[in-house]
Design a protein around this motif. Structure first.
Motif, mmCIF file in Angstrom:
data_model
loop_
_atom_site.group_PDB
_atom_site.id
_atom_site.type_symbol
_atom_site.label_atom_id
_atom_site.label_comp_id
_atom_site.label_asym_id
_atom_site.label_seq_id
_atom_site.Cartn_x
_atom_site.Cartn_y
_atom_site.Cartn_z
ATOM 1 N N CYS A 9 5.512 12.327 10.554
ATOM 2 C CA CYS A 9 6.047 11.032 10.164
ATOM 3 C C CYS A 9 5.597 10.695 8.743
ATOM 4 O O CYS A 9 4.471 10.996 8.352
ATOM 5 N N THR A 10 6.488 10.054 8.019
ATOM 6 C CA THR A 10 6.155 9.569 6.686
ATOM 7 C C THR A 10 6.522 8.096 6.607
ATOM 8 O O THR A 10 7.481 7.645 7.255
ATOM 9 N N SER A 11 5.744 7.360 5.828
ATOM 10 C CA SER A 11 6.047 5.939 5.631
ATOM 11 C C SER A 11 7.147 5.816 4.599
ATOM 12 O O SER A 11 7.186 6.555 3.616
ATOM 13 N N ALA A 12 8.019 4.866 4.817
ATOM 14 C CA ALA A 12 9.116 4.637 3.882
ATOM 15 C C ALA A 12 9.417 3.144 3.848
ATOM 16 O O ALA A 12 8.970 2.381 4.710
ATOM 17 N N THR A 13 10.170 2.719 2.835
ATOM 18 C CA THR A 13 10.566 1.312 2.719
ATOM 19 C C THR A 13 12.061 1.244 2.472
ATOM 20 O O THR A 13 12.676 2.200 1.998
ATOM 21 N N ARG A 14 12.625 0.084 2.796
ATOM 22 C CA ARG A 14 14.039 -0.157 2.508
ATOM 23 C C ARG A 14 14.219 -1.645 2.208
ATOM 24 O O ARG A 14 13.465 -2.490 2.703
ATOM 25 N N THR A 40 11.389 -6.361 1.416
ATOM 26 C CA THR A 40 11.093 -4.942 1.573
ATOM 27 C C THR A 40 10.544 -4.723 2.980
ATOM 28 O O THR A 40 9.571 -5.366 3.375
ATOM 29 N N ARG A 96 8.994 -2.040 5.773
ATOM 30 C CA ARG A 96 8.325 -0.746 5.910
ATOM 31 C C ARG A 96 8.691 -0.152 7.279
ATOM 32 O O ARG A 96 8.763 -0.867 8.272
ATOM 33 N N GLN A 148 8.656 3.933 9.689
ATOM 34 C CA GLN A 148 8.217 5.323 9.802
ATOM 35 C C GLN A 148 9.447 6.218 9.944
ATOM 36 O O GLN A 148 10.297 5.985 10.798
ATOM 37 N N SER A 149 9.522 7.244 9.143
ATOM 38 C CA SER A 149 10.587 8.238 9.245
ATOM 39 C C SER A 149 9.968 9.497 9.851
ATOM 40 O O SER A 149 9.101 10.123 9.240
#
Length: 182
Positions: free
Chosen positions: A84-89, A111, A113, A115-116
């Motif tokens: 898993c990697t942290s991401a934002t949208r 924004t 946050r 987890q992908s």
């Protein structure tokens, strides 16, 4: 309204005619046997008779028994792990106030946050694979009374196998096999 009633009456008449043709009607009135079975499975004294054997049942003389243990092998497969990697949208929000010509729309962004996650291969792992499942087999001679059918193998349940294992040589056996061949 009258047309709907006429349509329903016609459909009902067709349905009743179809059911009458399939149902056989009052079978005994003209002496015609309707094929119905009454008092099935009972004799004249009212006791239950022995049911006839299933068409899948086989009978014959016990020849031999065989137990085949499960055959397994050690093999490898890809080892997958969850990464898993942290991401934002950016998330858009809208708020409307007022009516008519005084209507205003306010938009803002936040924004978010999250987890992908995905499965990723990291090396291999060893596991036990079953090549052949465990089997219990019984061989019969004179299958179904036919003296020419000898040494016919059947796969059976463990209970049937135990019964056959304890039976005398050439004892008459009757069982329902789980498969053919061994």
């Amino acid at each position: 309204m009258f047309g709907k009633r006429l349509l329903v009456a016609g459909a009902t008449a067709v349905l009743i005619a179809g059911l009458g043709a399939c149902g056989g009607g009052g079978g005994g009135a003209r002496g015609v046997d309707s094929g119905a079975v009454t008092d099935a499975g009972q004799g004249s004294t009212g006791t239950a008779q022995k049911a006839s054997p299933s068409p899948d049942t086989v009978s014959g003389l016990k020849d031999s028994v065989r137990h085949l243990a499960a055959k397994t092998t050690r093999t490898t497969r890809p080892h997958l792990v969850r990464k898993c990697t942290s991401a934002t949208r950016q998330v858009r929000h809208t708020q409307r106030t007022g009516t008519g010509t005084h209507r205003t729309t306010r938009t803002w962004y936040t924004t978010e946050r999250y987890q992908s996650c995905k499965k990723v291969r990291t090396g291999t792992e060893t596991y036990t694979r079953t090549v052949r499942p465990q089997r219990w087999c019984v061989s019969l001679d004179d299958v179904a009374g036919d003296t020419a059918r000898d040494d016919v193998w059947y796969q059976v349940t463990p209970a049937t196998y135990n019964e056959a294992h304890g039976a005398d040589e050439h004892a008459r056996m009757e069982f329902t096999p789980t498969g053919t061949g061994c």
